[in-house]
Motif scaffolding. Structure first.
Motif, PDB file in Angstrom:
ATOM      1  N   UNK A 100       0.830  -1.203   0.000  1.00 36.77           N
ATOM      2  CA  UNK A 100       0.000   0.000   0.000  1.00 36.77           C
ATOM      3  C   UNK A 100       0.867   1.258   0.000  1.00 36.77           C
ATOM      4  N   UNK A 101       1.909   1.276   0.822  1.00 37.91           N
ATOM      5  CA  UNK A 101       2.827   2.423   0.857  1.00 37.91           C
ATOM      6  C   UNK A 101       3.458   2.655  -0.508  1.00 37.91           C
ATOM      7  N   UNK A 102       3.900   1.582  -1.142  1.00 36.60           N
ATOM      8  CA  UNK A 102       4.508   1.703  -2.471  1.00 36.60           C
ATOM      9  C   UNK A 102       3.515   2.281  -3.471  1.00 36.60           C
ATOM     10  N   UNK A 103       2.288   1.820  -3.417  1.00 38.12           N
ATOM     11  CA  UNK A 103       1.244   2.313  -4.334  1.00 38.12           C
ATOM     12  C   UNK A 103       0.951   3.793  -4.070  1.00 38.12           C
ATOM     13  N   UNK A 104       0.852   4.177  -2.818  1.00 38.48           N
ATOM     14  CA  UNK A 104       0.618   5.584  -2.480  1.00 38.48           C
ATOM     15  C   UNK A 104       1.756   6.458  -3.012  1.00 38.48           C
ATOM     16  N   UNK A 105       2.973   6.015  -2.817  1.00 38.80           N
ATOM     17  CA  UNK A 105       4.146   6.756  -3.300  1.00 38.80           C
ATOM     18  C   UNK A 105       4.099   6.895  -4.822  1.00 38.80           C
ATOM     19  N   UNK A 106       3.713   5.838  -5.525  1.00 38.59           N
ATOM     20  CA  UNK A 106       3.649   5.872  -6.988  1.00 38.59           C
ATOM     21  C   UNK A 106       2.637   6.902  -7.488  1.00 38.59           C
ATOM     22  N   UNK A 107       1.669   7.233  -6.680  1.00 34.38           N
ATOM     23  CA  UNK A 107       0.653   8.218  -7.063  1.00 34.38           C
ATOM     24  C   UNK A 107       0.965   9.606  -6.520  1.00 34.38           C
ATOM     25  N   UNK A 108       2.185   9.784  -6.021  1.00 32.45           N
ATOM     26  CA  UNK A 108       2.646  11.104  -5.635  1.00 32.45           C
ATOM     27  C   UNK A 108       2.579  11.447  -4.168  1.00 32.45           C
ATOM     28  N   UNK A 109       2.066  10.566  -3.320  1.00 34.46           N
ATOM     29  CA  UNK A 109       1.948  10.862  -1.891  1.00 34.46           C
ATOM     30  C   UNK A 109       3.330  10.861  -1.235  1.00 34.46           C
ATOM     31  N   UNK A 110       3.454  11.649  -0.179  1.00 37.68           N
ATOM     32  CA  UNK A 110       4.659  11.651   0.646  1.00 37.68           C
ATOM     33  C   UNK A 110       4.420  10.695   1.812  1.00 37.68           C
ATOM     34  N   UNK A 111       5.162   9.617   1.868  1.00 40.41           N
ATOM     35  CA  UNK A 111       4.999   8.618   2.925  1.00 40.41           C
ATOM     36  C   UNK A 111       5.681   9.144   4.190  1.00 40.41           C
ATOM     37  N   UNK A 112       4.928   9.242   5.279  1.00 39.07           N
ATOM     38  CA  UNK A 112       5.447   9.855   6.504  1.00 39.07           C
ATOM     39  C   UNK A 112       5.741   8.848   7.615  1.00 39.07           C
ATOM     40  N   UNK A 113       5.495   7.565   7.357  1.00 40.89           N
ATOM     41  CA  UNK A 113       5.728   6.547   8.380  1.00 40.89           C
ATOM     42  C   UNK A 113       6.014   5.211   7.708  1.00 40.89           C
ATOM     43  N   UNK A 114       6.807   4.415   8.375  1.00 44.04           N
ATOM     44  CA  UNK A 114       7.005   3.041   7.918  1.00 44.04           C
ATOM     45  C   UNK A 114       5.663   2.314   7.979  1.00 44.04           C
ATOM     46  N   UNK A 115       5.424   1.357   7.078  1.00 46.55           N
ATOM     47  CA  UNK A 115       4.189   0.580   7.123  1.00 46.55           C
ATOM     48  C   UNK A 115       4.018  -0.077   8.492  1.00 46.55           C
ATOM     49  N   UNK A 116       2.784  -0.100   8.977  1.00 47.07           N
ATOM     50  CA  UNK A 116       2.523  -0.569  10.338  1.00 47.07           C
ATOM     51  C   UNK A 116       1.631  -1.814  10.337  1.00 47.07           C
ATOM     52  N   UNK A 117       2.092  -2.909  10.941  1.00 44.37           N
ATOM     53  CA  UNK A 117       1.222  -4.085  11.077  1.00 44.37           C
ATOM     54  C   UNK A 117       0.463  -4.057  12.414  1.00 44.37           C
TER      55      UNK A 117
END
Length: 148
Positions: A100-117
């Motif tokens: 999900x983080x990778x997909x968000x980044x591909x659409x231009x979002x700035x990822x502000x946290x490591x993925x959380x389980x």
């Protein structure tokens, strides 16, 4: 800044985490929104988008993946984002939150946290003890990351 916690949930566990996150994003008017009610055009630069899914076949659910794939290449430019998943605690498992983080980044979002389980007991849950509190703590860390 407004915040949206977008999620899909099979047995209610991801919904509970999404709601705990939304409640803890104080001052943002955050709401937990299941995929069918999500309106991407309501997101603007500076907003926070948190996306969550249970692990489904080692990846996010098809419905949450389709919702993210519908974004244009830079539609999330300026949007802050983070992702989480719900999973069974196993030695080997999928990582929906990273995808999900990778997909968000591909659409231009700035990822502000490591993925959380967040962990569930068995395929249908319930959530393990302490996971809702962990979700609230993580949400507050997201606020800190965006400077609130």
């Amino acid at each position: 800044m407004k915040a949206v916690v977008l999620y899909d949930s099979a047995f209610g566990n991801t919904r509970h985490i999404a709601e705990a996150i939304a409640r803890s994003l104080d001052g943002t008017g955050a709401e937990a929104v299941q995929v069918p009610e999500f309106r991407p055009k309501d997101l603007h630069p500076g907003d926070l988008l948190v996306v969550g899914s249970p692990i489904n076949g080692w990846r996010p659910t098809p419905i949450i993946s389709a919702a993210l794939e519908a974004f244009g290449p830079d539609q999330l430019h300026g949007v802050k984002a983070a992702a989480f998943d719900t999973r069974v605690r196993l030695f080997v498992h999928g990582d929906a939150a990273k995808k999900l983080s990778d997909e968000l980044r591909q659409h231009g979002a700035e990822i502000i946290s490591a993925p959380q389980p967040f962990y569930v007991k068995g395929t249908e849950g319930p959530l393990l003890p302490g996971e809702l509190e962990k979700a609230a703590f993580w949400a507050r860390s997201l606020l800190h990351a965006v400077g609130r």
